[in-house]
Design an enzyme around this catalytic site. Structure first.
Site, mmCIF file in Angstrom:
data_model
loop_
_atom_site.group_PDB
_atom_site.id
_atom_site.type_symbol
_atom_site.label_atom_id
_atom_site.label_comp_id
_atom_site.label_asym_id
_atom_site.label_seq_id
_atom_site.Cartn_x
_atom_site.Cartn_y
_atom_site.Cartn_z
ATOM 1 N N GLN A 101 0.395 -1.563 0.128
ATOM 2 C CA GLN A 101 0.115 -0.504 -0.205
ATOM 3 C C GLN A 101 0.909 1.533 -0.073
ATOM 4 O OE1 GLN A 101 -2.958 0.414 -0.051
ATOM 5 N NE2 GLN A 101 -3.475 -1.682 -0.862
ATOM 6 N N SER A 102 1.514 1.582 -1.437
ATOM 7 C CA SER A 102 2.627 2.153 -1.127
ATOM 8 C C SER A 102 1.982 3.671 -1.348
ATOM 9 C CB SER A 102 4.122 2.597 -1.743
ATOM 10 O OG SER A 102 5.134 3.710 -1.682
ATOM 11 N N ASN A 103 2.061 4.677 -1.448
ATOM 12 C CA ASN A 103 1.849 6.181 -1.560
ATOM 13 C C ASN A 103 2.958 6.366 -1.912
ATOM 14 O OD1 ASN A 103 -0.604 6.462 0.618
ATOM 15 N ND2 ASN A 103 1.198 6.522 1.922
#
Ligand SMILES: *Cc1c(COP(=O)(O)O)cnc(C)c1O
Length: 340
Positions: free
Chosen positions: A75-77
């Site tokens: 879930q890397s921004n």
């Protein structure tokens, strides 16, 4: 040197707003708390990586890259903002996503930032948790280069001296806002992970001899390691700016008491912070970074570390897109079919 001397691709919505959080301040009955809205940088739901990417992507363009590759957790921004930036520049984008939490939740693996990565046209591949991701990235990039592509690699979080320039610039922007409004500020608080945000901020503030204490709230590494990472990157950033030696080791302070069970695993304090910010200020935090930063801020107010009469600025680093990959962390059954 000054910021305009460095290649930059202007894309962020800047300056981001600086706002007072009146209802949260009243609820906590402590210091006056303000928020710097870097969740509003504009690119595909915003966040702190956009400022770093303005400098990184300009460098990629100058080097003639037709493709960028980076890495992050599922879930890397940072991955999502890189995918969006690459789309805007007409570059290809491939992302290595590390399974850092081991979660099999369907939304964690396909919704939120992952959905947006794919919407912006990026391709992704999954990596096992715990491997050396920057090494895996370089190995994967070499394979793609062998097919004739010109690949520019961006380290995790965009955290090198080029990316950190984005937060030197943010420090200057905030100082301008404090000066315009005659605001004296006693502390700045922000979440700290791959270190570029805190390193850039401290470099910007110390190079102007501002002396406002900056506290990073850790989301992964233990205190000693986090502070060393930030300090090393701040020194490299100061070297790049031509102001070597302006950041001292003791200027770098991280509190890592709010990590909980580990990176990317929601904590009770973080979930409370998400609800408080949403209900009192209509501001969305994310469970991985900004909520843990805010949980630290709230707890340190409750413990009297930050006091009445002081003014605190919380730098909101974004991440709300991750909420849609973390629906399972909340239980809102009591909000249905009841008015109490
Ligand atoms: C990456 C990130 C951070 C941490 O910033 P670093 O520069 O990696 O230390 C904080 N908040 C959010 C929402 C992020 O995506």
């Amino acid at each position: 040197m000054y910021i305009a001397d460095f290649p930059r691709r202007f894309l962020a919505h800047l300056p981001t707003p600086l706002e007072k959080m009146g209802r949260l301040s009243a609820e906590l009955d402590g210091p006056e708390i303000w928020i710097k809205r870097d969740d509003c940088t504009g690119l595909s739901t915003g966040g702190n990586k956009t400022r770093k990417l303005e400098f990184l992507m300009a460098e990629a363009e100058l080097q003639g890259a037709d493709m960028v590759m980076t890495q992050g957790a599922t879930q890397s921004n940072h991955a999502r903002q890189t995918a969006a930036f690459a789309a805007k520049m007409g570059m290809g984008c491939h992302i290595l996503l590390e399974d850092r939490t081991g979660s099999s939740e369907p939304n964690y693996n396909a919704n939120g930032n992952v959905l947006l990565d794919h919407l912006h046209g990026a391709t992704t591949e999954k990596c096992a948790g715990g491997i050396d991701m920057n090494a895996a990235l370089e190995a994967a990039a070499d394979k793609v280069r062998a097919t004739g592509k010109k690949v520019y690699t961006i380290p995790g979080g965009g955290s090198n001296a080029t990316g950190a320039l984005g937060y030197v610039n943010c420090a200057f922007e905030m100082l301008g806002q404090f000066n315009e409004r005659g605001l004296t500020v006693d502390h700045i608080v922000t979440a700290t992970g791959s270190a570029g945000t805190q390193a850039g901020l401290i470099t910007g503030m110390q190079s102007t001899n501002t002396r406002i204490p900056l506290l990073g709230i850790g989301v992964r590494a233990p205190k000693q390691i986090q502070e060393e990472n930030v300090y090393k990157l701040a020194c490299a950033t100061a070297d790049k700016m031509g102001c070597s030696g302006t950041v001292a080791r003791e200027d770098v302070v991280a509190n890592t008491d709010y990590v909980g069970d580990g990176y990317g695993i929601a904590t009770p304090g973080g979930l409370e912070a998400i609800k408080m910010f949403a209900e009192l200020e209509s501001i969305l935090l994310d469970p991985v970074y900004s909520a843990k930063g805010a949980a630290g801020l709230i707890d340190l107010v409750r413990k009297g570390h930050f006091k009445k009469g002081e003014r605190i600025v919380f730098l909101h680093t974004g991440g709300s897109a991750a909420l849609f990959g973390y629906d399972f962390a909340f239980n809102f059954a009591d909000r249905w079919n009841s008015t109490s």
